[in-house]
Write a protein that holds these residues in place. Structure first.
Motif, short mmCIF file in Angstrom:
data_model
loop_
_atom_site.label_atom_id
_atom_site.label_comp_id
_atom_site.label_asym_id
_atom_site.label_seq_id
_atom_site.Cartn_x
_atom_site.Cartn_y
_atom_site.Cartn_z
N CYS A 22 0.84 -1.19 0.00
CA CYS A 22 0.00 0.00 0.00
C CYS A 22 0.88 1.25 0.00
N CYS A 25 2.93 1.91 3.14
CA CYS A 25 4.11 1.08 3.42
C CYS A 25 5.19 1.27 2.37
N CYS A 103 -2.47 -5.28 1.30
CA CYS A 103 -1.06 -4.97 1.45
C CYS A 103 -0.36 -6.15 2.13
N CYS A 106 1.08 -4.53 5.86
CA CYS A 106 0.22 -4.14 6.97
C CYS A 106 -1.15 -4.79 6.89
N VAL A 108 -3.74 -4.17 4.95
CA VAL A 108 -4.90 -3.36 4.61
C VAL A 108 -5.44 -3.78 3.23
ZN LIG Z 1 0.60 -1.48 3.96
#
Ligand SMILES: [Zn+2]
Ligand SMILES: [Zn+2]
Length: 119
Positions: A22, A25, A103, A106, A108
């Motif tokens: 994402c 990140c 992602c 993380c 997401v």
């Molecule tokens: Zn991320």
């Protein structure tokens, strides 16, 4: 729906694993993990070293090292190269087919785009 999280798909330069990342990140990633980055650097370093070894200067140094080793003065300086530490899993969410893209770092969920649009 401008609040959608945007993801881009990347391919690790070292292990060729595909992953999504994402915008939050993403910091110019080329590798899937810091381990891959250091491995790739190590590889590049080794290449440079073997080039060095075939040069005259390198051969002399190598010869010198051999001599020292035979005299027992060097104790396993190259020791750590073959230790097998388990790979550090930085990708927590690998790409899975038929699931919403998320992602890999993380976790997401988001939408795949080719490049992050400039704001
Ligand atoms: Zn991320
Ligand atoms: Zn990798």
């Amino acid at each position: 729906m401008c609040s959608d999280v945007l993801l881009i798909e990347l391919l690790c330069n070292h292990c060729n694993v595909e992953f999504y990342i994402c915008r939050k990140c993403y910091r110019g990633h080329v590798y899937c993990s810091s381990r891959c980055r250091s491995q790739a650097q190590l590889k590049a370093h080794r290449k440079a070293q073997s080039r060095y070894r075939t040069s005259d200067k390198g051969r002399q140094a190598h010869c010198h090292n051999e001599k020292m080793r035979r005299m027992g003065k060097i104790k396993k300086t190259m020791a750590d190269e073959s230790t097998n530490t388990p790979p550090l899993r930085v990708i927590l969410y690998p790409i899975m087919q038929n699931t919403r893209p998320r992602c890999s770092f993380c976790g997401v969920y988001g939408k795949i785009v080719d490049v992050f649009p400039r704001r």
